[in-house]
Design a protein around this motif. Structure first.
Motif, mmCIF file in Angstrom:
data_model
loop_
_atom_site.group_PDB
_atom_site.id
_atom_site.type_symbol
_atom_site.label_atom_id
_atom_site.label_comp_id
_atom_site.label_asym_id
_atom_site.label_seq_id
_atom_site.Cartn_x
_atom_site.Cartn_y
_atom_site.Cartn_z
ATOM 1 N N TYR A 17 1.185 -1.057 -0.265
ATOM 2 C CA TYR A 17 0.041 0.119 -0.287
ATOM 3 C C TYR A 17 0.395 1.433 0.405
ATOM 4 O O TYR A 17 1.646 1.743 0.952
ATOM 5 N N LYS A 25 -3.101 4.596 4.651
ATOM 6 C CA LYS A 25 -2.484 3.299 4.078
ATOM 7 C C LYS A 25 -2.912 2.275 6.085
ATOM 8 O O LYS A 25 -3.336 0.642 5.279
ATOM 9 N N THR A 26 -2.219 2.794 6.615
ATOM 10 C CA THR A 26 -2.001 1.949 7.630
ATOM 11 C C THR A 26 -3.598 2.107 8.837
ATOM 12 O O THR A 26 -4.017 0.943 9.210
ATOM 13 N N THR A 78 1.879 -1.910 3.862
ATOM 14 C CA THR A 78 2.190 -0.265 4.205
ATOM 15 C C THR A 78 3.825 0.191 4.136
ATOM 16 O O THR A 78 4.746 -0.319 4.603
#
Lengths: 195, 157
Positions: A17, A25-26, A78
């Motif tokens: 990601y 993203k996280t 990520t």
């Protein structure tokens, strides 16, 4: 790089990601972690700063079912989004099988999105990959915010090659699994093509 | 695409088991540079080997990045000393990572010695694998998998 183990009958793939700082993203990975049954996922590992900004990467291993007696396993990563962590981003792209670009839909983040997308393309090229040849999808996150640009506008700028694209609100999970399934499917199709 | 067939897996597993025994270590993991676990042996029941593999590969990648910044080719080994467990990390044939967990039952010297021998054996297998790959195409699971199978895998439940 995918890893096919005939002994443990597993197909392992790596999905990254990517996107600008604070695009979510996280949050995508956290939602996937929360909504997946414990027997289908491993621990989520986050290497973050004290203020919960990703320092190196987040990692979530996930099983997505069986195909011909082989377990399809995806390792989700990520990257740290902040500009100055570029050296770390390059490392995480190594061996990537599929990419999700998470864009921050807020109008004022457009420049950050474009910069991150250019950076993704450059970093991939440095490793010998071509974004246009990789399994790749785009997610427009934070579509619930009042200052979010409409998808059509974002798409025009951030998705000129018209790869699969998804509207999302990662905090509530909207579009999160749609995005994941789409990229995972592209990765499997790509492996089949390269058999 | 990295592929590991049963025959090579058995050979690699044997080396990993032997290393764990001969070095008197707690556990040994062989990990590919992208963080996938290839083989393991020893006391791993209470260890999350998937996370350990990913973090070790991240660590090795970061250390490799530091090496490049300093114009070093590669730092081939790392050692971390803990209160109860020590960690020895080395790169084999520039392709895979050998991780040894050990405690006071053994010494760093013995671990290093046994790792050296095991690395050579693993390298031989990897070389033989590459040579084989060039000589003959082996059947791929993806010859049996159809587009429909992949569709089914991602159908909404």
């Amino acid at each position: 790089m995918s890893f096919i183990n005939y002994s443990s009958r597993e197909i392992n793939c790596k999905i990254v990601y990517y996107g600008p700082g604070l695009c979510g993203k996280t949050t995508n990975l956290q939602f996937i972690y929360q909504k997946t049954s414990p027997d289908a996922r491993g621990k989520m590992v986050s290497l973050a700063t004290e203020t919960e900004r990703t320092l190196f990467f987040d990692f979530l291993p996930l099983s997505m079912g069986d195909v011909h007696g082989f377990k399809a396993r995806f390792h989700l990563y990520t990257v740290p989004g902040q500009v100055f962590y570029d050296a770390s981003r390059k490392l995480i792209l190594k061996g990537v099988d599929g990419v999700v670009f998470v864009a921050d839909s807020q109008v004022e983040r457009m420049e950050a999105n474009m910069e991150s997308l250019d950076n993704l393309r450059e970093n991939l090229e440095e490793q010998g990959y071509n974004l246009d040849a990789l399994p790749y999808v785009v997610q427009y996150n934070k579509q619930d915010l009042p200052n979010a640009a409409p998808m059509e506008e974002l798409s025009k700028v951030l998705n000129p090659t018209k790869v699969p694209e998804f509207s999302a609100v990662a905090t509530t999970g909207d579009g999160v699994f749609g995005t994941l399934k789409a990229v995972a499917k592209l990765v499997m199709m790509d492996l089949r093509k390269r058999k | 695409m990295e592929v590991l067939y049963e025959e090579e897996y058995r050979q690699i597993q044997e080396i990993v088991e032997r290393l764990c025994r001969d070095a008197n270590s707690k556990a040994v993991l062989l990990i590919d540079k992208n963080g996938q676990e290839i083989a393991s042996s020893g006391e791993i029941e209470n260890i999350d080997t998937t996370s350990l593999s990913s973090l070790t590969a991240g660590n090795v990648a970061a250390t490799g990045g530091i090496a490049r910044l300093l114009a070093e080719k590669e730092f081939t080994g790392q050692f971390h000393e803990g209160e109860h467990t020590n960690v020895h990390i080395s790169i084999v044939a520039q392709r895979v990572i050998l991780l040894v967990l050990f405690d006071q039952r053994t010494s760093l010297g013995l671990v290093r010695l046994r790792v050296k021998k095991a690395s050579k054996d693993i390298q031989d297998i990897l070389d033989a694998m590459s040579a084989k790959e060039h000589q003959q195409a082996r059947p791929s699971i993806f010859e049996e998998i159809t587009d429909e199978d992949i569709d089914n895998l991602f159908n909404d439940d």
